[in-house]
Design a protein around this motif. Sequence first.
Motif, PDB file in Angstrom:
ATOM      1  N   GLY A 164       0.793  -1.216   0.000  1.00  0.00           N
ATOM      2  CA  GLY A 164       0.000   0.000   0.000  1.00  0.00           C
ATOM      3  C   GLY A 164       0.827   1.269   0.000  1.00  0.00           C
ATOM      4  O   GLY A 164       0.574   2.184  -0.782  1.00  0.00           O
ATOM      5  N   PHE A 165       1.853   1.295   0.848  1.00  0.00           N
ATOM      6  CA  PHE A 165       2.618   2.540   0.944  1.00  0.00           C
ATOM      7  C   PHE A 165       3.399   2.795  -0.338  1.00  0.00           C
ATOM      8  O   PHE A 165       3.543   3.940  -0.773  1.00  0.00           O
ATOM      9  CB  PHE A 165       3.550   2.492   2.155  1.00  0.00           C
ATOM     10  CG  PHE A 165       4.796   1.707   1.952  1.00  0.00           C
ATOM     11  CD1 PHE A 165       5.958   2.344   1.555  1.00  0.00           C
ATOM     12  CD2 PHE A 165       4.837   0.341   2.169  1.00  0.00           C
ATOM     13  CE1 PHE A 165       7.123   1.631   1.371  1.00  0.00           C
ATOM     14  CE2 PHE A 165       5.980  -0.381   1.993  1.00  0.00           C
ATOM     15  CZ  PHE A 165       7.139   0.269   1.587  1.00  0.00           C
ATOM     16  N   ALA A 166       3.861   1.709  -0.991  1.00  0.00           N
ATOM     17  CA  ALA A 166       4.608   1.871  -2.234  1.00  0.00           C
ATOM     18  C   ALA A 166       3.682   2.382  -3.328  1.00  0.00           C
ATOM     19  O   ALA A 166       4.053   3.245  -4.124  1.00  0.00           O
ATOM     20  CB  ALA A 166       5.238   0.541  -2.646  1.00  0.00           C
ATOM     21  N   ALA A 169       3.223   5.987  -2.775  1.00  0.00           N
ATOM     22  CA  ALA A 169       4.380   6.750  -3.225  1.00  0.00           C
ATOM     23  C   ALA A 169       4.351   6.920  -4.741  1.00  0.00           C
ATOM     24  O   ALA A 169       4.611   8.004  -5.267  1.00  0.00           O
ATOM     25  CB  ALA A 169       5.665   6.048  -2.788  1.00  0.00           C
ATOM     26  N   LEU A 172       1.851   9.465  -5.724  1.00  0.00           N
ATOM     27  CA  LEU A 172       2.355  10.821  -5.497  1.00  0.00           C
ATOM     28  C   LEU A 172       3.299  11.239  -6.614  1.00  0.00           C
ATOM     29  O   LEU A 172       3.274  12.384  -7.062  1.00  0.00           O
ATOM     30  CB  LEU A 172       3.084  10.896  -4.156  1.00  0.00           C
ATOM     31  CG  LEU A 172       2.195  11.032  -2.936  1.00  0.00           C
ATOM     32  CD1 LEU A 172       3.055  11.186  -1.691  1.00  0.00           C
ATOM     33  CD2 LEU A 172       1.290  12.242  -3.081  1.00  0.00           C
ATOM     34  N   LEU A 186       0.041  16.855  -2.190  1.00  0.00           N
ATOM     35  CA  LEU A 186       1.149  15.993  -1.798  1.00  0.00           C
ATOM     36  C   LEU A 186       0.866  15.213  -0.523  1.00  0.00           C
ATOM     37  O   LEU A 186       1.577  14.287  -0.187  1.00  0.00           O
ATOM     38  CB  LEU A 186       2.406  16.844  -1.590  1.00  0.00           C
ATOM     39  CG  LEU A 186       3.352  16.881  -2.771  1.00  0.00           C
ATOM     40  CD1 LEU A 186       4.543  17.745  -2.446  1.00  0.00           C
ATOM     41  CD2 LEU A 186       3.790  15.482  -3.147  1.00  0.00           C
ATOM     42  N   ILE A 284       1.393   3.191   9.929  1.00  0.00           N
ATOM     43  CA  ILE A 284       2.586   4.029  10.048  1.00  0.00           C
ATOM     44  C   ILE A 284       3.087   4.406   8.667  1.00  0.00           C
ATOM     45  O   ILE A 284       3.380   5.561   8.385  1.00  0.00           O
ATOM     46  CB  ILE A 284       3.694   3.271  10.808  1.00  0.00           C
ATOM     47  CG1 ILE A 284       3.247   2.973  12.241  1.00  0.00           C
ATOM     48  CG2 ILE A 284       4.981   4.068  10.808  1.00  0.00           C
ATOM     49  CD1 ILE A 284       4.271   2.224  13.039  1.00  0.00           C
ATOM     50  N   LEU A 285       3.146   3.400   7.784  1.00  0.00           N
ATOM     51  CA  LEU A 285       3.765   3.618   6.483  1.00  0.00           C
ATOM     52  C   LEU A 285       2.971   4.598   5.641  1.00  0.00           C
ATOM     53  O   LEU A 285       3.518   5.538   5.072  1.00  0.00           O
ATOM     54  CB  LEU A 285       3.885   2.282   5.755  1.00  0.00           C
ATOM     55  CG  LEU A 285       4.886   1.333   6.396  1.00  0.00           C
ATOM     56  CD1 LEU A 285       4.556  -0.095   6.070  1.00  0.00           C
ATOM     57  CD2 LEU A 285       6.276   1.676   5.932  1.00  0.00           C
ATOM     58  N   LYS A 288       2.959   8.053   6.904  1.00  0.00           N
ATOM     59  CA  LYS A 288       4.267   8.669   6.695  1.00  0.00           C
ATOM     60  C   LYS A 288       4.377   9.148   5.244  1.00  0.00           C
ATOM     61  O   LYS A 288       4.852  10.252   4.987  1.00  0.00           O
ATOM     62  CB  LYS A 288       5.360   7.641   7.004  1.00  0.00           C
ATOM     63  CG  LYS A 288       6.767   8.149   6.952  1.00  0.00           C
ATOM     64  CD  LYS A 288       7.269   8.403   8.351  1.00  0.00           C
ATOM     65  CE  LYS A 288       8.549   9.185   8.427  1.00  0.00           C
ATOM     66  NZ  LYS A 288       9.118   9.756   7.263  1.00  0.00           N
ATOM     67  N   VAL A 289       3.900   8.329   4.319  1.00  0.00           N
ATOM     68  CA  VAL A 289       3.987   8.702   2.910  1.00  0.00           C
ATOM     69  C   VAL A 289       3.164   9.963   2.644  1.00  0.00           C
ATOM     70  O   VAL A 289       3.631  10.898   2.001  1.00  0.00           O
ATOM     71  CB  VAL A 289       3.494   7.550   2.011  1.00  0.00           C
ATOM     72  CG1 VAL A 289       3.294   8.027   0.587  1.00  0.00           C
ATOM     73  CG2 VAL A 289       4.475   6.406   2.027  1.00  0.00           C
TER      74      VAL A 289
END
Lengths: 343, 353
Positions: A164-166, A169, A172, A186, A284-285, A288-289
Amino acid sequence: MTTYFLRRFLLIIPTFFGITLITFLILQIVPGGPLEMEIMKIRMGGQTKGSESGSNTGTTQNIPQSAIEELQKFYGFDKPIHQRYLIWIGNLFKFDLGKSYVYSEPVLDVITSRFPVSIYFGLIGFMLTYIVCVPLGVYKAVKNGSTFDFLSSAIVFIGYAIPGFAFGALMLVLFGGGSFWDVFPLGGFRSTDYESLSFTGKITDQIHHTILPVMSYVIGSFATLTILTKNSVIENLSQDYIRTAFSKGLSEKKVIFGHALRNSLIPISTGLGHAVSLVLAGSILIEKVFNINGIGLLSYDSIVQRDYPVVMGILVISSLLLLIGNILSDVLYAIVDPRIRFK
Amino acid sequence: MKEKKENNKVSTSLFRKRWKKFKSLKRGYYSFLIILTLYLISFILPIFIGRDALIVKYNGEFYFPIFKYQSAESLGQNLQGEANYRLLKKQYQEEGGDNWVFMPIYPYGPNENLLSELEGNPPHPPSSEHWAGTDDRGRDVFARLAYGFNIGLSFSIIVTLFAYFIGISVGGTLGFYGGKIDIFGLRLIEMWSTIPFLYTIIIISSIIQPNFILLTFVLTLFGWIGITYYVRGEFYREKARDYVSAAVSMGAKNKTIIFRHILPNSLTPVISFAPFAIVANIFSLVSLDFLGFGLPPPTPSWGQLMQQGLVNIEYWWLIATPLVSMFLTLLSITFIGEAIREAFDPKVYSRLR
């Protein structure tokens, strides 16, 4: 059955003590805690001051013993570890999780102030997953082996193989106004000028900030839930009672929705028990992103800044919710499936 | 003795049957071949991707810098320290003469700073020389991705193996002996599994700079729980079967029952679960590297590249290339897992109507 669940609830207590004890020990025993950090800060400060005034007093500034003792007292490190744990537990029963070192506010306030953001994303993601995946899974099961089944499986697996976090990214990079399109902000929960916007402006701004994070939240769980639903339905469709239903002349619609679906939803409904953890759904990830100020980012920051009271506070709340969620899942299981007997 | 032989024969044919089924599932089988080949190649990666020349011929003598350090002076290069073989190759070509350098196909190392050879500030966008550009320290991204593949996959395979060893031992013990050991053990496991795993690892590695071994250890500590539940359930079920009662009544020892009879029968879900465990461990490592709590620099890592990319999203290749590598790897392993699961599943679902 009531006694079973009563016992389960009572068992929360020893489990909870065990968890807090383990994490408390880890935090307190390993070096590099808040006390050491503070002392190091003072030493570094003293060093630069010394070199500025030109006096060559040596590499490390010695801190007077009294100051160290004062710091120890401030962080509560002047007592032996078992006493510290007992004090902490004692305060816990008074719903006092201590004071954050960083925010100088009660830990409970710091944590609860982040709840709305995490609940917002958690709830949207949770509902979206169930609304999309359950019908999709059922449809895929009915049309098992068709082109649609194959294609949707492919898409779902692609989603599964991207964390998910990737994915966030990447979104974005593509839509955050780097080298490509500038479509989405952003990050953040809302724009900084949110309060000054009109009502419709507020709504569009909120949606604008919601789309990418929610996509990142749900992308992984889509695969799991869809495949779970599909397999569950397929397994039920190959049961004898389905054959009976068909042979007594029921229409396909009735067989699938009246008979197969109800039984297939049993394993899926148990996951609903963990909805209580939505409060802490913040990852968290992903936070953070996208730089979202929820529980996830708070837990990350509190570790980095050695804000131990907050770290412990988050652990307490999340493990309690998880334990309760586990039991709720079992309760739901028993309610949905009358064959289940816990003892 | 005869009986034993018979047994072996049956078990090989069962394995063969599954292997045949696995091979027939093309998507999983080809993914398996590709991943296996790439992983094996990644152990001899310096031959294909690296800064050290494979063979250098200088003044009639052969050198093999890939195995042995060569100073620049000993090869006639006007540099301090180790020779730079890419420059050396150019130098020899310009000199004409008999000297030559044989470089790897992709002549850049994962930890090599290329700032002296590149114009402008890092990171450099992808080009024909640097297929995936360079990172913020001017290191070649493609080389880092390739070396990161080996490290990431090795890491997750090791963690999975260790976690399986612990999980099977503990789960088997609980399931086989049952009773008080089971109740007490389950309590401890529940406690352990409720501790938020990513969070605790971050706490630990934010305080102690982790290395490969420590990180393996910590991830194993939290990775064995899922498999323990599986194995415990399997042992519980298998223990009640007739063949175990038969073994007991024949006077077989516990050891024999556990290792000869129950264990082989309860391994099926464990094995079909393994590829997904590997996927999960790769995921964990990438996440930790991404947050900066993973393997220490300058270890080539996918997560660390993505972290760099997120700091400035104009450097899209720092996010896109590790993402694509990770995606292809995870997807292939998921396909393998699906195929293994199907090959091991004796049930045939056919729709009745």
